[in-house]
Design an enzyme around this catalytic site. Structure first.
Site, PDB file in Angstrom:
ATOM      1  N   LYS A  34      -1.183  -0.931  -4.366  1.00 47.48           N
ATOM      2  CA  LYS A  34      -2.361  -0.113  -4.031  1.00 47.48           C
ATOM      3  C   LYS A  34      -1.862   1.302  -3.811  1.00 47.48           C
ATOM      4  CE  LYS A  34      -4.809   0.312   0.354  1.00 47.48           C
ATOM      5  NZ  LYS A  34      -5.540  -0.432   1.405  1.00 47.48           N
ATOM      6  N   LYS A  89     -10.353  -6.720   7.936  1.00 49.16           N
ATOM      7  CA  LYS A  89      -9.344  -6.419   8.963  1.00 49.16           C
ATOM      8  C   LYS A  89      -9.950  -6.903  10.270  1.00 49.16           C
ATOM      9  CE  LYS A  89      -7.561  -2.174   6.825  1.00 49.16           C
ATOM     10  NZ  LYS A  89      -7.658  -0.692   6.814  1.00 49.16           N
ATOM     11  N   ASP A 115      -7.211   3.359  -2.981  1.00 48.81           N
ATOM     12  CA  ASP A 115      -7.923   3.426  -1.699  1.00 48.81           C
ATOM     13  C   ASP A 115      -8.119   4.890  -1.312  1.00 48.81           C
ATOM     14  OD1 ASP A 115      -8.986   3.086   0.819  1.00 48.81           O
ATOM     15  OD2 ASP A 115      -7.241   2.043   1.672  1.00 48.81           O
ATOM     16  N   GLY A 133      -4.545  -4.110   5.990  1.00 49.49           N
ATOM     17  CA  GLY A 133      -3.485  -3.924   6.975  1.00 49.49           C
ATOM     18  C   GLY A 133      -3.639  -2.603   7.686  1.00 49.49           C
ATOM     19  N   GLU A 146     -11.256   1.136  -3.423  1.00 50.87           N
ATOM     20  CA  GLU A 146     -11.531   0.864  -2.001  1.00 50.87           C
ATOM     21  C   GLU A 146     -12.105   2.090  -1.294  1.00 50.87           C
ATOM     22  OE1 GLU A 146      -8.063  -0.761  -0.102  1.00 50.87           O
ATOM     23  OE2 GLU A 146      -8.899  -0.596   1.917  1.00 50.87           O
ATOM     24  N   LYS A 183      -2.863   5.219  -2.496  1.00 44.94           N
ATOM     25  CA  LYS A 183      -3.805   6.024  -1.733  1.00 44.94           C
ATOM     26  C   LYS A 183      -4.180   7.244  -2.574  1.00 44.94           C
ATOM     27  CE  LYS A 183      -3.913   3.893   2.326  1.00 44.94           C
ATOM     28  NZ  LYS A 183      -5.188   3.398   2.890  1.00 44.94           N
ATOM     29  N   SER A 211       0.861  -1.175   0.000  1.00 42.89           N
ATOM     30  CA  SER A 211       0.000   0.000   0.000  1.00 42.89           C
ATOM     31  C   SER A 211       0.900   1.228   0.000  1.00 42.89           C
ATOM     32  CB  SER A 211      -0.888  -0.034   1.254  1.00 42.89           C
ATOM     33  OG  SER A 211      -1.632   1.154   1.377  1.00 42.89           O
ATOM     34  N   ASP A 250     -13.939  -1.139   3.083  1.00 42.07           N
ATOM     35  CA  ASP A 250     -13.025  -1.344   4.223  1.00 42.07           C
ATOM     36  C   ASP A 250     -13.756  -0.775   5.448  1.00 42.07           C
ATOM     37  OD1 ASP A 250     -11.040  -1.040   6.181  1.00 42.07           O
ATOM     38  OD2 ASP A 250      -9.534  -0.159   4.874  1.00 42.07           O
TER      39      ASP A 250
HETATM   40  O1  OSB Z   1      -7.182   1.934   4.662  1.00 41.45           O
HETATM   41  O2  OSB Z   1      -6.145   0.160   4.283  1.00 41.45           O
HETATM   42  C1  OSB Z   1      -6.207   1.236   4.867  1.00 41.45           C
HETATM   43  C2  OSB Z   1      -3.011   1.853   6.916  1.00 41.45           C
HETATM   44  C3  OSB Z   1      -3.542   2.450   8.036  1.00 41.45           C
HETATM   45  C4  OSB Z   1      -4.894   2.689   8.095  1.00 41.45           C
HETATM   46  C5  OSB Z   1      -5.719   2.298   7.039  1.00 41.45           C
HETATM   47  C6  OSB Z   1      -5.210   1.683   5.916  1.00 41.45           C
HETATM   48  C7  OSB Z   1      -3.816   1.483   5.843  1.00 41.45           C
HETATM   49  C8  OSB Z   1      -3.147   0.905   4.680  1.00 41.45           C
HETATM   50  C9  OSB Z   1      -1.798   0.260   4.914  1.00 41.45           C
HETATM   51  O3  OSB Z   1      -3.565   0.985   3.560  1.00 41.45           O
HETATM   52  C10 OSB Z   1      -1.853  -1.218   4.841  1.00 41.45           C
HETATM   53  C11 OSB Z   1      -0.599  -1.867   5.401  1.00 41.45           C
HETATM   54  O4  OSB Z   1       0.360  -2.020   4.653  1.00 41.45           O
HETATM   55  O5  OSB Z   1      -0.583  -2.231   6.592  1.00 41.45           O
HETATM   56 MG    MG Z   2      -8.415   0.888   3.281  1.00 42.15          MG
END
Ligand code: OSB
Ligand code: MG
Length: 369
Positions: A161, A262, A188, A290, A213, A163, A135, A238
């Site tokens: 992925k 999660k 995302d 994650g 996402e 952001k 990510s 999510d």
């Molecule tokens: O939205 O998936 C998410 C990290 C912190 C809070 C929310 C998210 C994330 C990530 C990182 O996208 C995922 C990871 O590599 O742990």
């Molecule tokens: Mg997310």
């Protein structure tokens, strides 16, 4: 197993590089490590609530309060035959799913250590290694984003992925897609759009993305349904999926075609398993999200992602993508086929490095029956 002690550690760990999402930029990652003791054994769990209420309303501070004042007093002295007995006992405390999930994970670890079973075995996982991706946070420009993505591709990550947030979405995604026409790519938004402002995302529908996402607010299940009717790319939820009931309702109304699971967000591994099973029955693919976990939470994510309906690569990157020093002796490395091995030892299958734990602890408390 009768729980006789609970210790909380509020951890603050420096990230290898800052991580920026639509809700802000972090240089450190906070969480609460939960340690529970019973029958001379110790179990660990990770409560993924961060310092700020950006991803969800829960913070390390609210978790601390809810566990110390309400959950720990209930749990201390309780006798558990199985971790699936956890949830019904705590329904009188509303919400605070990350706080509950931290305690519940520690119970799975404890029961695993008592029975000699790994978390993967307890959950019914079928894979010894799981497909993973990375990510990538919001970067300063589309050019830096392409460079950062290239770095991860060179390390062997087979799924990217990125952001996004309003104004930092289409140009960024197009830049990555033109630089790497064939990679598995997804975006995302972390709830940054409304149904109206999400109209700006229509060009994304032509970039061959695996999924989009959480574009809209957490409590906008119905608007996600409206948005999904306008997009051919699957919408993945999510933040919106906070329980097995929400998962059922979202699927019933067509609010998404994929779910990010999660355990922390849904109150624990028991609920994560229930959502997995529901989606499997309905032919809906899931993947493991994650929260920048330490080695403790990462071990749990790997075990969860070994279940059969985790059909898409997880946000479970190698330890060195997050931390120079972790709180577990074990570090997780990326295999050349973009997978990571699932731990095999009893419970979570990891051991805590007490020196590292001390180093990253900003606050600690021990509670007894
Ligand atoms: O939205 O998936 C998410 C990290 C912190 C809070 C929310 C998210 C994330 C990530 C990182 O996208 C995922 C990871 O590599 O742990
Ligand atoms: Mg997310």
């Amino acid at each position: 197993m009768k729980i006789d002690q609970i210790t909380l550690y509020h951890l603050r760990m420096p990230l290898v590089s800052h991580f920026e999402t639509s809700f802000g930029r972090s240089y450190n990652r906070d969480c609460i490590l939960v340690e529970i003791a019973a029958d001379g054994l110790t179990g660990y769990g990770e409560d993924v609530a961060d310092r700020d209420p950006g991803y969800s309303y829960e913070t390390a501070g609210t978790s601390w309060h809810i566990i110390e004042e309400f959950l720990a007093p209930l749990m201390l002295g309780m006798d558990f035959a199985s971790p699936v007995d956890f949830h019904p006992q705590f329904e009188q405390v509303r919400g605070h799913l990350m706080a509950k999930a931290g305690l519940e994970m520690a119970l799975w670890d404890l029961v695993g250590k008592a029975t000699g079973l790994s978390l993967r075995q307890m959950l019914g996982g079928v894979h010894e290694r799981v497909a993973v991706g990375v990510s990538v946070g919001i970067q300063d420009s589309p050019e830096t984003l392409v460079k950062t993505v290239e770095g991860y591709l060179n390390q062997g990550y087979g799924r990217i992925k990125i952001k996004i947030k309003p104004g930092r979405d289409v140009a960024e995604t197009q830049a990555v897609r033109s630089a790497f026409p064939d990679i598995r790519l997804q975006v995302d938004a972390n709830s940054a759009y409304s149904l109206e402002s999400a109209a700006a995302l229509h060009p994304l529908d032509h970039l061959n993305l695996l999924l989009i996402e959480q574009p809209l607010f957490e409590d906008d299940l119905w608007d996600h349904r409206q948005l999904q009717t306008q997009f051919t790319t699957p919408i993945c939820l999510d933040e919106s999926i906070i329980s097995p009931r929400h998962a059922r309702q979202a699927l019933d109304m067509g609010a998404c075609r994929v779910i990010n699971i999660k355990a922390g967000r849904v109150g624990g591994l028991g609920h994560a398993l229930a959502i997995h099973n529901l989606c499997q029955d309905r032919g809906v693919p899931v993947w493991c999200g994650g929260m920048l976990e330490t080695g403790v939470g990462r071990a749990s994510n790997l075990a969860l992602a070994s279940l059969p309906n985790f059909k898409l690569p997880g946000d479970i990157s190698a330890s060195d993508r997050y931390y120079v020093q972790d709180i577990t002796h074990e570090r997780f490395a990326l295999n050349s086929d973009s997978t990571i091995d699932v731990p095999t030892g009893p419970g979570l299958g990891v051991t805590v490095d007490t020196d590292a734990l001390k180093k990253f602890t900003v606050k600690m408390i021990t509670l007894r029956a």
